[in-house]
Design an enzyme around this catalytic site. Structure first.
Site, PDB file in Angstrom:
ATOM      1  N   GLY A  21       0.820  -1.213   0.000  1.00 61.24           N
ATOM      2  CA  GLY A  21       0.000   0.000   0.000  1.00 61.24           C
ATOM      3  C   GLY A  21       0.847   1.253   0.000  1.00 61.24           C
ATOM      4  N   ASN A  61      -6.417   2.697   9.765  1.00 63.63           N
ATOM      5  CA  ASN A  61      -7.370   3.102  10.805  1.00 63.63           C
ATOM      6  C   ASN A  61      -8.510   2.101  10.856  1.00 63.63           C
ATOM      7  OD1 ASN A  61      -6.321   5.338  11.985  1.00 63.63           O
ATOM      8  ND2 ASN A  61      -7.325   6.797  10.625  1.00 63.63           N
ATOM      9  N   SER A  84      -0.493   7.263  14.339  1.00 64.03           N
ATOM     10  CA  SER A  84      -0.992   8.637  14.303  1.00 64.03           C
ATOM     11  C   SER A  84       0.127   9.617  13.973  1.00 64.03           C
ATOM     12  CB  SER A  84      -1.600   9.026  15.647  1.00 64.03           C
ATOM     13  OG  SER A  84      -1.992  10.379  15.597  1.00 64.03           O
ATOM     14  N   LYS A  91      -6.115   3.777  19.396  1.00 61.41           N
ATOM     15  CA  LYS A  91      -6.024   4.775  18.318  1.00 61.41           C
ATOM     16  C   LYS A  91      -7.385   5.448  18.096  1.00 61.41           C
ATOM     17  CE  LYS A  91      -4.377   6.988  14.679  1.00 61.41           C
ATOM     18  NZ  LYS A  91      -5.359   7.320  13.723  1.00 61.41           N
ATOM     19  N   HIS A  99      -7.871   7.869  20.794  1.00 58.18           N
ATOM     20  CA  HIS A  99      -6.982   8.994  20.484  1.00 58.18           C
ATOM     21  C   HIS A  99      -7.703   9.941  19.520  1.00 58.18           C
ATOM     22  CE1 HIS A  99      -4.339  10.930  17.545  1.00 58.18           C
ATOM     23  NE2 HIS A  99      -3.441  11.061  18.518  1.00 58.18           N
ATOM     24  N   ASN A 100      -8.299   9.374  18.490  1.00 55.47           N
ATOM     25  CA  ASN A 100      -8.971  10.221  17.500  1.00 55.47           C
ATOM     26  C   ASN A 100     -10.208  10.906  18.091  1.00 55.47           C
ATOM     27  OD1 ASN A 100      -7.026   9.091  15.873  1.00 55.47           O
ATOM     28  ND2 ASN A 100      -8.384   8.828  14.131  1.00 55.47           N
ATOM     29  N   GLU A 130      -8.959  13.729  19.931  1.00 59.41           N
ATOM     30  CA  GLU A 130      -8.524  14.715  18.915  1.00 59.41           C
ATOM     31  C   GLU A 130      -9.726  15.534  18.416  1.00 59.41           C
ATOM     32  OE1 GLU A 130      -6.145  12.922  15.685  1.00 59.41           O
ATOM     33  OE2 GLU A 130      -7.455  13.998  14.307  1.00 59.41           O
TER      34      GLU A 130
HETATM   35  P1  NBP Z   1      -5.858   5.324   1.549  1.00 63.23           P
HETATM   36  O1  NBP Z   1      -6.687   5.062   2.761  1.00 63.23           O
HETATM   37  O2  NBP Z   1      -6.238   6.421   0.662  1.00 63.23           O
HETATM   38  O3  NBP Z   1      -5.781   3.965   0.694  1.00 63.23           O
HETATM   39  C1  NBP Z   1      -5.071   3.942  -0.517  1.00 63.23           C
HETATM   40  C2  NBP Z   1      -4.277   2.676  -0.632  1.00 63.23           C
HETATM   41  O4  NBP Z   1      -5.120   1.524  -0.511  1.00 63.23           O
HETATM   42  C3  NBP Z   1      -3.614   2.560  -1.997  1.00 63.23           C
HETATM   43  O5  NBP Z   1      -2.368   1.929  -1.846  1.00 63.23           O
HETATM   44  C4  NBP Z   1      -4.605   1.700  -2.751  1.00 63.23           C
HETATM   45  O6  NBP Z   1      -4.056   1.063  -3.856  1.00 63.23           O
HETATM   46  C5  NBP Z   1      -4.951   0.720  -1.691  1.00 63.23           C
HETATM   47  N1  NBP Z   1      -6.162  -0.062  -1.943  1.00 63.23           N
HETATM   48  C6  NBP Z   1      -7.458   0.304  -2.027  1.00 63.23           C
HETATM   49 BR1  NBP Z   1      -8.061   2.019  -1.981  1.00 63.23          BR
HETATM   50  N2  NBP Z   1      -8.282  -0.717  -2.234  1.00 63.23           N
HETATM   51  C7  NBP Z   1      -7.497  -1.795  -2.284  1.00 63.23           C
HETATM   52  C8  NBP Z   1      -7.753  -3.153  -2.476  1.00 63.23           C
HETATM   53  N3  NBP Z   1      -8.998  -3.609  -2.614  1.00 63.23           N
HETATM   54  N4  NBP Z   1      -6.703  -4.006  -2.491  1.00 63.23           N
HETATM   55  C9  NBP Z   1      -5.450  -3.562  -2.338  1.00 63.23           C
HETATM   56  N5  NBP Z   1      -5.134  -2.265  -2.143  1.00 63.23           N
HETATM   57  C10 NBP Z   1      -6.151  -1.390  -2.115  1.00 63.23           C
HETATM   58  O7  NBP Z   1      -4.314   5.492   1.965  1.00 63.23           O
HETATM   59  P2  NBP Z   1      -3.659   6.345   3.134  1.00 63.23           P
HETATM   60  O8  NBP Z   1      -4.236   7.710   3.234  1.00 63.23           O
HETATM   61  O9  NBP Z   1      -2.200   6.188   2.937  1.00 63.23           O
HETATM   62  O10 NBP Z   1      -4.096   5.565   4.453  1.00 63.23           O
HETATM   63  C11 NBP Z   1      -3.785   4.205   4.683  1.00 63.23           C
HETATM   64  C12 NBP Z   1      -4.409   3.793   5.988  1.00 63.23           C
HETATM   65  O11 NBP Z   1      -3.859   4.612   7.037  1.00 63.23           O
HETATM   66  C13 NBP Z   1      -5.913   3.998   6.062  1.00 63.23           C
HETATM   67  O12 NBP Z   1      -6.482   3.012   6.867  1.00 63.23           O
HETATM   68  C14 NBP Z   1      -6.051   5.340   6.731  1.00 63.23           C
HETATM   69  O13 NBP Z   1      -7.294   5.505   7.370  1.00 63.23           O
HETATM   70  C15 NBP Z   1      -4.904   5.281   7.719  1.00 63.23           C
HETATM   71  N6  NBP Z   1      -4.377   6.573   8.164  1.00 63.23           N
HETATM   72  C16 NBP Z   1      -4.286   7.610   7.294  1.00 63.23           C
HETATM   73  C17 NBP Z   1      -3.771   8.812   7.740  1.00 63.23           C
HETATM   74  C18 NBP Z   1      -3.603   9.971   6.792  1.00 63.23           C
HETATM   75  O14 NBP Z   1      -3.241  11.063   7.277  1.00 63.23           O
HETATM   76  N7  NBP Z   1      -3.826   9.801   5.506  1.00 63.23           N
HETATM   77  C19 NBP Z   1      -3.350   8.953   9.067  1.00 63.23           C
HETATM   78  C20 NBP Z   1      -3.425   7.854   9.926  1.00 63.23           C
HETATM   79  C21 NBP Z   1      -3.946   6.662   9.456  1.00 63.23           C
HETATM   80  P3  NBP Z   1      -4.111   1.785  -5.301  1.00 63.23           P
HETATM   81  O15 NBP Z   1      -2.911   2.661  -5.346  1.00 63.23           O
HETATM   82  O16 NBP Z   1      -4.032   0.649  -6.245  1.00 63.23           O
HETATM   83  O17 NBP Z   1      -5.398   2.537  -5.385  1.00 63.23           O
END
Ligand code: NBP
Length: 470
Positions: A10, A104, A130, A184, A187-188, A191
């Site tokens: 990912g 998350n 986080s 977590k 935590h949120n 937040e």
């Molecule tokens: P996203 O939550 O936007 O997910 C995108 C990723 O998931 C891409 O690598 C995408 O691949 C992959 N993906 C999806 Br969508 N469907 C898939 C599937 N069916 N099979 C395999 N891969 C799949 O990414 P993120 O913002 O980096 O967040 C990742 C996790 O971390 C989430 O759970 C998020 O809630 C959590 N989180 C995010 C933050 C933040 O600030 N963004 C902070 C803390 C935690 P692709 O490239 O092929 O579409």
């Protein structure tokens, strides 16, 4: 050839930054992503760290590249994609390998996956991360739950990539199953409450004191040097100070007043309700975001009821600072009470002092206040924060200011959903003789539910009239 210390699936915002962080700490990492083109782009932009990154578009090749027992981080969109990914991995994993899911995820999903994989001999860690993009790259706060054995395998990497506070890593193992993701989630929730209370205080400054964004920014910057010192107060100062390039106006005045939410705040409130723990500040914050999202209805309602009078609020900036501190203590007291109850119900033995410690850096709610809190919890006891001596002193000094601010909000007709919820909780919590005696009387009247009495033993009932006059 199996050369990677760890694997990561990912490569969106979080995964790619986490992978760079891991590589920077000297580990060789194999990476893959559903959309294969992103793997090449990622490695092309990894600079010197590219030497320690092995990209594989094929999932089986990716798995074979990782040293045994394998540790594989999943950092894809939470929900079904995680389950799908686990199913794709399973046929190619060996007993003793581990999946480390860092999104998350809903803690009950993590618990379910842990229960599913453990009997198959596959370790499962559900890890809350986080700190957003910046945290993932340079050091997030990491809340680990799941298989203790696998924690020992992954500990070195996770501890190394986490944020540090006075040299201590902000990463800890917190308990079995969904413990890490539960922490977590709370935590949120905290937040949400923290952000909402800051927004409410900004509302008093803007609508009650007639302050401009740059005047507000100065105050938040000053507050960041005092007891409110925290990441959220710091960024608030920056957001309020930012000028829109196109118009030359303060950007904050041009941002639509509709707050987004992805669900973790709501999960906190639901968990609190399910366990019967009051978390009114968190619930208020979730509700406030929901109300913010019905902009059209709010515009229509303002036409019906008239513009809030706002005008001059009878509060000082010192009142606002103290009110925010008091409200914040209540929100954290509620969040930690939810953690405490969940720990008892799930047999997690959540270490509250450690949780406060690993939130001191890397995460969104990081603050000076959490250092005080972890010290207070470390002194012993898991009592409500409102009863911890250091915080009793702060509440005694600040609740009058919270009262003044909430009263000014009520009279000035500007909403203080979270601050007033905090004040009401505080007043209920510190009231030895409440009003539930009347509730018990009402319940017995219509449902013969019975009540206890102050002056006699056992369940009692009232002799109520069998019919009413009307
Ligand atoms: P996203 O939550 O936007 O997910 C995108 C990723 O998931 C891409 O690598 C995408 O691949 C992959 N993906 C999806 Br969508 N469907 C898939 C599937 N069916 N099979 C395999 N891969 C799949 O990414 P993120 O913002 O980096 O967040 C990742 C996790 O971390 C989430 O759970 C998020 O809630 C959590 N989180 C995010 C933050 C933040 O600030 N963004 C902070 C803390 C935690 P692709 O490239 O092929 O579409």
């Amino acid at each position: 050839m199996s050369t990677a210390d760890i694997g990561l699936i990912g490569l969106a915002v979080m995964g790619s930054n986490l992978a760079l962080n891991i590589a920077e700490k000297g580990h060789t990492i194999a990476v893959t992503n559903r959309t294969a083109s992103k793997i090449d782009d990622f490695i092309a932009n990894a600079g010197d760290l590219a030497d320690r990154i092995i990209g594989k578009a094929d999932l089986v090749e990716f798995i074979q590249t990782i040293k045994r027992p394998r540790s594989i981080i999943i950092m894809v969109k939470a929900g079904q994609p995680v389950d799908d990914m686990i199913e794709q991995l399973l046929p190619h994993l060996d007993k003793g390998d581990a999946i480390i899911e860092c999104g998350n995820s809903l803690f009950t999903d993590t618990q379910r996956r842990f229960d599913y994989l453990t009997p198959k001999g596959i370790g499962y860690l559900g890890v809350g991360v986080s700190g957003g993009e910046e945290g993932a790259r340079h050091g997030p706060s990491i809340m680990v739950g799941g298989s203790k054995e696998q924690w020992h395998n992954a500990e070195a990497v996770l501890t190394a990539i986490a944020a540090k506070f006075n040299g201590e890593s902000c990463c800890a193992y917190l308990g079995e199953g969904g413990a890490g993701h539960f922490v977590k989630t709370i935590h949120n929730g905290i937040e949400y409450a923290d952000m909402q209370m800051i927004a409410e205080v900004y509302g008093v400054m803007r609508d009650g004191l007639g302050m401009s964004p740059s005047e507000c920014a100065k105050v938040f910057k000053k507050w960041n040097e005092g007891p409110l010192n925290s990441y959220l107060i710091e960024i608030t100062g920056h957001v309020l100070d930012y000028t829109d390039d196109k118009t030359g106006k303060p950007l904050v005045d041009l941002i639509l007043d509709k707050a987004g939410q992805k669900g973790t705040g709501r999960w906190s409130a639901i968990a609190a309700q399910q366990m019967g723990v009051p978390a009114t500040a968190i619930e208020g914050a979730v509700a406030a975001r929901s109300v913010s999202s019905v902009k059209d209805e709010r515009v229509a309602a303002e036409k019906v009821y008239g513009k809030p009078s706002a005008g001059s609020a009878d509060v000082t900036l010192e009142d606002l600072e103290k009110a925010l501190l008091a409200g914040k203590i209540v929100a954290y007291a509620q969040g930690f009470a939810v953690l405490q109850k969940a720990s008892e119900e799930n047999g997690w033995a959540l270490p509250l002092a450690t949780i406060a410690k690993i939130w001191r850096a890397g995460c969104i709610i990081r603050s000076r206040f959490l250092d005080q809190m972890s010290a207070a919890y470390a002194k012993g006891g898991n009592q409500n924060l409102l009863m911890v001596p250091d915080f009793v002193a702060v509440m005694q000094d600040s609740h009058t200011a919270l009262r003044k601010v909430v009263a000014a909000g009520a009279l000035g007709e500007f909403p203080l959903v979270c601050l007033s919820a905090s004040l009401s909780y505080f007043d209920s919590y510190r009231q030895a003789r409440g009003t539930a005696n009347l509730i018990q009387g009402q319940r017995d009247f219509f449902g013969a539910h019975g009540f206890e009495m102050l002056d006699r033993e056992g369940e009692q009932h009232g002799v109520w009239p069998s019919t009413l006059d009307n």
